[in-house]
Design an enzyme around this catalytic site. Structure first.
Site, PDB file in Angstrom:
ATOM      1  N   GLU A 157       2.206  12.524   1.763  1.00 35.60           N
ATOM      2  CA  GLU A 157       2.368  13.818   1.103  1.00 35.60           C
ATOM      3  C   GLU A 157       3.733  13.983   0.478  1.00 35.60           C
ATOM      4  O   GLU A 157       3.860  14.517  -0.620  1.00 35.60           O
ATOM      5  CB  GLU A 157       2.039  14.927   2.098  1.00 35.60           C
ATOM      6  N   THR A 206       0.833  -1.205   0.000  1.00 40.14           N
ATOM      7  CA  THR A 206       0.000   0.000   0.000  1.00 40.14           C
ATOM      8  C   THR A 206       0.868   1.255   0.000  1.00 40.14           C
ATOM      9  O   THR A 206       0.475   2.287  -0.551  1.00 40.14           O
ATOM     10  CB  THR A 206      -0.956   0.016   1.205  1.00 40.14           C
TER      11      THR A 206
END
Ligand code: FES
Ligand code: FES
Lengths: 733, 209
Positions: A700, A629
């Site tokens: 991010e 993931t």
């Protein structure tokens, strides 16, 4: 510290997701549910003089129409950045004032969606119109120097180290350039949606949110009821990216209507309305001055930013927090200014400041490499640092140089010829290779974790975090499974529900570094508690075996945990739904994640169409808990960078205010055909300081620097330096 | 009361609208069939259904549903709000994102742009009908798991319905072709690399199966 890497396993909730079995908030379709929709203002600024809802109310099947006449007594929830809970201070429908185009002015509730939509279209409004202003070139009165603003210091203080102006003025090589970006919108595929229902004075809200606790306390404050009477449930978010980080404007409207009607109400904000219903990435302008000596040592930099805010809130600008940390530059000065515009308040959108700060700064570094005749990878390696340039503290870990070296090797950077326009493919397309670095703070939030193991071999874990596709459920299950010896699919994760543990806002890439160490600490406490159940006899036995031997059906533990150096007072903030993170600046160190992106572009010589056939990204995010993931998250971040660099812009309407291209045909997102190969590699080395698991953050930083690498590659392909995003074909003509 | 009646066999055909694609709106407007009597069929929210309500029989995943509909109802809203088939998602309601992709007689359509009455007499297939009755996953579903072709999962049912159709259309013979023919389905999480790999993996398995 965990020293072993984690195995590559499938996403734990993928089996449900591929069957369409995962229920997002708006998938609640119980019979009898009422449907609500919004009507929105069509002026750029002013006030409502009259609003005629009679035709809407008269429509068969309409149950309720609400305007500011009914809702003016709602209490304010406050702005997230000013001690409150809301996406902005302004709650639509509480006053006749219109602060921006698209501000909701009425709510219609009907027995079917079709009737609700028809009724909303029948509402007639007369306005008093006032002039509005939407751009960064604003009158002086609309420009706020952040340093002098009421925004709290030192949190929002301009970075100032050494004497950047004097050193820059003396520097042998100087870059002075201005970079700019358009407004962008998050556009997660899941629309904002609230299902509200009341039962015996208690309110339950189903809403995809990254901040269930904040929504709970915010809506309770608005309605004037105790937070204990509100439950917010958000087990799966259909993409957040910062949009769903706070109490949205529609939530209380659904709750109010549901109470008034004694019926559950589903309110879905339409895609076109979303461009004005929630926050957005502010337009910004960055002037970068970067001075170096002839050898390529970066000596001084000045980063001045103008960023959009709204007229009613100050949304802070923190660009230099990251640009001052990218390289070991001893003299750095920043100045952040906010420009008031007649929009809803802008907000956090994936890598909210870092994306543009690093686009600007890493473009400037590329310009410096060009001016020096140096290789841009070598230039960055020569300016690496292991000490935080802003505070002088040690960095908890920084493997950016290794990211650059590994990425260069994997990409084949050594085969790059330096001169712009010097590489072509067999069909005559111009090839450009670009590189850029990115960084993002490694922050941590406080958390409470609860764990229960059962004698049948299953476990139930709860911790404050939200799953929005980043894979936190997979990471939690992997870490708990390793600790407890219980298979991941035997562990139920109760997250995103305020009836469990406090559900702190999940943003800022702190989710994994907050929740996983907390869950593992609970697992450690569990192992100790189990050992006490069978003194001297627990070794080698599974939790279920110990429980059975001890004649217990289950065992509970709970722990609480905070960031290094945080006071206990953060637990009060945690419990009341207020943000309580710390980082990158910890008492004894500074912590960031890093990434290096290598991008190939191909520019078609006549149409100037830009393609991105391949990207190599190498990330230093500390220990990787869920490799599969995590790799997807980096690929997603790269896709976001491609969108931000080459596609996405919300076009401002200077006549009526608002954003013109408010749908998914005209707000151009990257589609499958825009994306080529994206190779991802992790340093996967545990950070020794930031937490016991060695986790920094990833969601991010994955995006940070992509846009610069693309622009640098476009320059390498064409010799044209483009400093405004998004880059479009016409800019290369 | 639940809003649908499941019929194992056909009932009185006179109560069914069986228009051609072109005839639907004409039929619904000019000769609406109104079922007012209790027990025939009941709308979810009868109060909202006026004189222009239409009675339809629609087959979804092999099950026949007799329904009273507001003729403005989209197929997507019918599936989601009336039949509790919420796998198909609303991402835009304008045919711009693909989240609502379902199959109509085996071909992929944007169900938000398809009126529910257009589905009369045709076979609607949704993500809920893709797995075998045994619960075994379709090769495309398994490939999406294996290649982690999803993150938040919101676009995923639409991606999978489009992907199955893409293979059946013969448009999955190369990565470039897959990218092109899957570009009507936006994934904001950016799972495109995995989606292309999953389709390339599943295509031969679908043909074999
Ligand atoms: S919801 Fe149908 S295409 Fe977007
Ligand atoms: S998986 Fe989130 S939009 Fe595709």
């Amino acid at each position: 510290m965990t020293t072993n890497t984690f195995p590559d396993v499938a996403r734990i909730d993928a089996h449900d997701k591929v069957r369409g079995a995962t229920r997002y908030a708006s998938d609640d379709s119980r019979p009898g549910m009422l449907h609500a929709t919004l009507a929105c203002a069509t002026i750029g600024r002013g006030s409502i003089q009259s609003i005629d809802t009679s035709a809407a109310r008269a429509l068969r099947g309409v149950r309720l129409v609400l305007t500011h006449a009914e809702l003016s007594r709602l209490q304010p929830a406050g702005f997230l950045l000013a001690g409150g809970y809301g996406v902005q201070s302004l709650q639509p429908l509480t006053s006749p004032n219109i602060a921006y185009f698209g501000q909701p002015i009425a709510l219609v509730v009907a027995e079917t969606l079709e009737v609700a939509l028809q009724a909303a279209a029948l509402i007639r409004t007369a306005y008093a119109v006032e002039p509005h202003q939407m751009g960064l070139d604003a009158p002086e009165a609309d420009i706020v120097a952040q340093q002098e603003s009421p925004l709290p210091k030192p949190m929002f203080e301009d970075v100032h180290v050494g004497d950047a102006d004097a050193v820059f003025a003396q520097a042998a090589v100087q870059i002075d350039a201005t970079y700019a970006s358009a407004v962008q919108h998050h556009n997660p595929m899941e629309l904002l949606a609230t299902v509200a229902e009341w039962s015996e004075g208690r309110l339950t809200i189903h809403e995809g949110t990254q901040n269930a606790e904040g929504v709970r306390h915010g809506v309770a404050r608005q309605l004037g009821i105790p937070a204990e009477q509100v439950r917010v449930i958000s087990p799966q978010v259909g993409g957040g990216f910062g949009q769903k980080n706070s109490l949205q404007g529609q939530t209380v409207l659904a709750a109010f209507a549901a109470r008034a009607l004694g019926h559950s109400v589903k309110l879905v904000v339409r895609r076109s309305q979303l461009f004005h219903a929630s926050s957005f990435r502010a337009a910004t302008r960055h002037r970068i001055r970067l001075g170096a000596d002839h050898g390529g040592t970066m000596l001084a930099a000045i980063h001045e930013t103008d960023a959009q805010t709204s007229r009613h809130d100050l949304f802070p600008s923190v660009n230099a927090e990251v640009s001052a940390r990218l390289h070991g530059i001893a003299n750095f000065r920043a100045r952040e200014r906010l420009v008031r515009t007649d929009t809803q308040t802008p907000g956090y959108m994936r890598a909210p400041f870092e994306h543009m700060a690093c686009f600007a700064f890493e473009s400037a570094v590329d310009e410096l490499a060009q001016a020096l005749g140096q290789d841009p990878v070598a230039l960055r390696l020569a300016n690496d640092t292991q000490r935080d340039p802003v505070t002088g503290k040690p960095l908890s870990s920084r493997h950016l140089a290794e990211c650059l070296r590994r990425g260069a090797a994997r990409f084949g950077w050594a085969r790059r010829s330096m001169a712009p326009g010097s590489m072509q493919d067999a069909e005559g397309q111009l090839i450009g290779w670009g590189v850029a670095a990115g960084a993002y703070k490694a922050a941590t939030a406080p958390a409470v974790a609860r764990l229960r193991v059962y004698d049948d071999g299953t476990a139930l874990a709860s911790v404050g975090v939200h799953e929005m596709g980043q894979g936190i459920r997979t990471a939690l299950a992997a870490a708990l499974s390793r600790k407890l010896g219980i298979e991941p699919d035997q562990i139920t994760l109760d997250i995103g529900d305020t009836n469990s543990t406090p559900q702190h806002i999940t943003v800022g890439s702190w989710g994994t570094a907050t929740a996983v160490p907390a869950a593992v600490e609970a697992a450690d406490a569990m192992l100790s508690a189990l050992a006490e159940l069978l003194p001297g006899d627990a070794a080698g036995r599974s939790p279920a075996e110990i429980l059975r031997a001890a004649g217990r059906r289950s065992l509970d533990v709970a722990i609480r945990r905070k960031a290094p150096g945080q006071p206990d007072a953060v637990f009060t903030r945690l419990a009341t739904g207020l943000p309580a993170p710390l980082g990158p600046n910890y008492p004894d160190f500074v912590s960031f994640s890093y990434i290096a992106h290598f991008v190939e572009v191909r520019v078609e010589p006549t149409t100037r169409r830009i393609r991105v056939p391949r990207v190599v990204s190498v990330a230093d995010c500390g220990r990787v808990i869920s490799p599969r993931t995590a790799a997807s998250q980096v690929r997603g971040g790269v896709v976001w960078g491609i969108g931000a660099a080459l596609r996405e812009a919300s076009e401002v309407d200077p006549r009526y205010g608002g954003f013109l291209n408010a749908d998914l045909a005209d707000y151009v997102l990257p589609v499958n055909a825009d994306i080529g190969d994206i190779e991802v590699e992790f340093i996967d080395r545990a950070d020794p300081l930031v937490n016991a698991m060695g986790i920094k953050g990833l969601g991010e930083v994955a995006m940070v620097g992509v846009a610069a690498a693309i622009a640098n590659a476009v320059h390498h392909a064409t010799g044209i330096r483009l400093r405004d995003l998004p880059i479009r074909i016409e800019h290369l003509m | 009361m639940h809003d649908t009646i499941h019929h194992a066999a056909a009932t009185d055909p006179a109560k069914q609208l069986q228009p051609t694609r072109r005839g639907i709106m004409i039929g619904a407007v000019a000769a609406p069939i109104i079922i007012g009597a209790a027990g025939e069929a009941s709308g979810q929210a009868p109060g909202a259904l006026g004189a222009d309500a239409v009675a339809v029989r629609i087959s979804v995943n092999g099950t026949q549903h007799d329904l009273l509909l507001d003729p403005r109802t989209s197929l997507l809203d019918l599936l989601r709000e009336r039949l509790d088939l919420t796998g198909a998602k609303k991402g835009c309601d304008h045919g711009q994102c693909g989240a609502c992709t379902v199959h109509l007689d085996g071909a992929r359509v944007a169900s938000c742009l398809t009126m529910a009455v257009q589905a009369v007499g045709r076979r609607v297939g949704t993500i809920e009908g893709v797995s075998a009755a045994t619960g075994a996953l379709h090769p495309m579903q398994q490939a999406f798991i294996d290649h982690d072709a999803l993150q938040c999962g919101y676009c995923t049912p639409g991606q999978i319905m489009a992907a199955i159709a893409c293979v059946q259309e013969g448009h999955a013979t190369s990565p470039e072709q897959i990218r092109e023919y899957m570009s009507g389905n936006i994934c904001r999480c950016g799972a495109y690399v995995g989606i292309v790999a999953a389709i390339a993996d599943a295509a031969p398995k679908m043909q074999a199966g």
